[in-house]
Motif scaffolding. Sequence first.
Motif, mmCIF file in Angstrom:
data_model
loop_
_atom_site.group_PDB
_atom_site.id
_atom_site.type_symbol
_atom_site.label_atom_id
_atom_site.label_comp_id
_atom_site.label_asym_id
_atom_site.label_seq_id
_atom_site.Cartn_x
_atom_site.Cartn_y
_atom_site.Cartn_z
ATOM 1 N N UNK A 14 9.189 -54.046 -12.186
ATOM 2 C CA UNK A 14 9.427 -54.125 -13.621
ATOM 3 C C UNK A 14 8.150 -54.505 -14.369
ATOM 4 N N UNK A 15 7.400 -55.450 -13.792
ATOM 5 C CA UNK A 15 6.174 -55.912 -14.455
ATOM 6 C C UNK A 15 5.071 -54.863 -14.424
ATOM 7 N N UNK A 16 4.833 -54.309 -13.216
ATOM 8 C CA UNK A 16 3.648 -53.474 -13.036
ATOM 9 C C UNK A 16 3.951 -51.987 -12.911
ATOM 10 N N UNK A 17 5.205 -51.664 -12.689
ATOM 11 C CA UNK A 17 5.571 -50.278 -12.401
ATOM 12 C C UNK A 17 5.565 -50.050 -10.893
ATOM 13 N N UNK A 18 6.362 -49.110 -10.442
ATOM 14 C CA UNK A 18 6.505 -48.842 -9.013
ATOM 15 C C UNK A 18 5.190 -48.376 -8.387
ATOM 16 N N UNK A 19 4.535 -47.398 -9.034
ATOM 17 C CA UNK A 19 3.308 -46.814 -8.464
ATOM 18 C C UNK A 19 2.195 -47.846 -8.345
ATOM 19 N N UNK A 20 2.158 -48.769 -9.293
ATOM 20 C CA UNK A 20 1.082 -49.752 -9.336
ATOM 21 C C UNK A 20 1.356 -50.966 -8.445
ATOM 22 N N UNK A 21 2.517 -51.026 -7.834
ATOM 23 C CA UNK A 21 2.849 -52.154 -6.948
ATOM 24 C C UNK A 21 2.679 -51.717 -5.498
ATOM 25 N N UNK A 22 1.878 -52.458 -4.733
ATOM 26 C CA UNK A 22 1.687 -52.109 -3.319
ATOM 27 C C UNK A 22 2.627 -52.931 -2.438
ATOM 28 N N UNK A 23 2.822 -52.468 -1.217
ATOM 29 C CA UNK A 23 3.621 -53.244 -0.258
ATOM 30 C C UNK A 23 2.968 -54.615 -0.057
ATOM 31 N N UNK A 24 1.621 -54.633 -0.093
ATOM 32 C CA UNK A 24 0.902 -55.902 0.025
ATOM 33 C C UNK A 24 1.305 -56.860 -1.110
ATOM 34 N N UNK A 41 12.343 -51.838 5.921
ATOM 35 C CA UNK A 41 12.197 -50.574 5.188
ATOM 36 C C UNK A 41 11.094 -49.731 5.823
ATOM 37 N N UNK A 42 11.332 -48.426 5.907
ATOM 38 C CA UNK A 42 10.281 -47.582 6.476
ATOM 39 C C UNK A 42 9.179 -47.305 5.461
ATOM 40 N N UNK A 43 9.476 -47.465 4.168
ATOM 41 C CA UNK A 43 8.476 -47.185 3.133
ATOM 42 C C UNK A 43 8.875 -47.855 1.826
ATOM 43 N N UNK A 44 7.934 -47.870 0.891
ATOM 44 C CA UNK A 44 8.202 -48.421 -0.440
ATOM 45 C C UNK A 44 9.259 -47.567 -1.141
ATOM 46 N N UNK A 45 9.203 -46.270 -0.883
ATOM 47 C CA UNK A 45 10.170 -45.365 -1.505
ATOM 48 C C UNK A 45 11.593 -45.670 -1.023
ATOM 49 N N UNK A 102 13.112 -43.475 -11.350
ATOM 50 C CA UNK A 102 13.799 -42.513 -10.481
ATOM 51 C C UNK A 102 12.874 -41.395 -10.014
ATOM 52 N N UNK A 103 11.910 -41.038 -10.871
ATOM 53 C CA UNK A 103 11.025 -39.922 -10.491
ATOM 54 C C UNK A 103 10.142 -40.251 -9.293
ATOM 55 N N UNK A 104 10.073 -41.513 -8.894
ATOM 56 C CA UNK A 104 9.280 -41.876 -7.723
ATOM 57 C C UNK A 104 10.050 -41.783 -6.409
ATOM 58 N N UNK A 105 11.303 -41.385 -6.491
ATOM 59 C CA UNK A 105 12.074 -41.174 -5.259
ATOM 60 C C UNK A 105 11.734 -39.802 -4.679
ATOM 61 N N UNK B 15 5.522 -33.954 -15.941
ATOM 62 C CA UNK B 15 5.936 -33.490 -14.608
ATOM 63 C C UNK B 15 5.695 -34.548 -13.534
ATOM 64 N N UNK B 16 4.468 -35.114 -13.535
ATOM 65 C CA UNK B 16 4.062 -35.958 -12.410
ATOM 66 C C UNK B 16 4.004 -37.439 -12.742
ATOM 67 N N UNK B 17 4.039 -37.764 -14.031
ATOM 68 C CA UNK B 17 3.826 -39.153 -14.440
ATOM 69 C C UNK B 17 2.354 -39.382 -14.733
ATOM 70 N N UNK B 18 2.056 -40.314 -15.602
ATOM 71 C CA UNK B 18 0.676 -40.588 -16.013
ATOM 72 C C UNK B 18 -0.190 -41.068 -14.843
ATOM 73 N N UNK B 19 0.338 -42.051 -14.080
ATOM 74 C CA UNK B 19 -0.461 -42.640 -12.991
ATOM 75 C C UNK B 19 -0.797 -41.618 -11.917
#
Lengths: 189, 189
Positions: A14-24, A41-45, A102-105, B15-19
């Motif tokens: 929520x704070x950083x966005x899914x793409x910007x958050x790493x498993x670390x 979990x096998x992945x962040x997705x 949702x688009x990151x699924x 389509x892909x998102x900004x990031x």
Amino acid sequence: MKEELTKHSVVLFQQKGFSETSIQDIVDSIGVTKGTFYYYFTSKEMLLMEIHERYIDDLLNRQKAILEQIESYRAKIVGIVKLIIHDLQTQGPNGRIYFREMRNLAPENVEKIKKKREAFRLNVEQVLRDGIQAGEFRENLQPKMIAFAILGVTNWSYQWFNPSGDVSVQELADMYVDFILNGIISERD
Amino acid sequence: MKEELTKHSVVLFQQKGFSETSIQDIVDSIGVTKGTFYYYFTSKEMLLMEIHERYIDDLLNRQKAILEQIESYRAKIVGIVKLIIHDLQTQGPNGRIYFREMRNLAPENVEKIKKKREAFRLNVEQVLRDGIQAGEFRENLQPKMIAFAILGVTNWSYQWFNPSGDVSVQELADMYVDFILNGIISERD
């Protein structure tokens, strides 16, 4: 631990966005190692999918209870609106991720979630359709478009509503029930 | 060329998102070099800001014209709802990026855009407040919460409406004007 990982991820996403958050980032936030993450979990997705699926399954179950237990179509709409608005208090962050990430699924997971979201919306549409036929709602309503309008009112609140502000979720739910019912019922009280 | 870069970026961001979209992706989509990109924009974020700013400035200008030129509060609300819904036809992708990618702007830019978005919303709130006082709208309405409800109906449509589907933007605008007016006017027609 799975619960912990999910909970902390929701906050980070929520704070950083899914793409910007790493498993670390996720494991650092609870002080465990990446090994712990991969045990669950096998992945962040996959974790994101878990968040989405839990959220919509829970909504669908509670919607089902409303549809089965409540008689009038008007009261079914009231129940569904209140369900979504009351959730702002407890499910706000989950809801925002649900609406935004949702688009990151993976494509096949997007399809799964889309079907469930659609089922929720189609249930609203069906209540409207039945309610129009029963004379409870105005007959010039287009059920599909009005279902989207109602969900627009409720879902948009996840973008801006602050449950710690000066309006409570109960007050908001009452106002929105009033606004929506006036928009659809066939006679004024 | 600046126009081209902006237009193609909007498509890619949607389509892909900004990031997930790189400057390379953008220049590849028009067949120019990165040098061309940097001639017009210092960064991808600056381009995103340009998209956001153009979009909201244009909306604010057209809202201003409605507020100044139209007499009744009811008709002002109709004008604003139609403005947003009709834009689905031509501004759909811009709108979706506007609603989804704001968090990728630099903090000072987020603030700038937030102020302008707020101005748009506060104008709706003011029309409601004045219309309640003038007796056009129900007196038990809470202008702030109802402004959010109206914008929920209109803005949510950017998430799902397909202008090439079997309902036109004109038809949708009429249905939503009807739904919203019934939700707020003090007497039924």
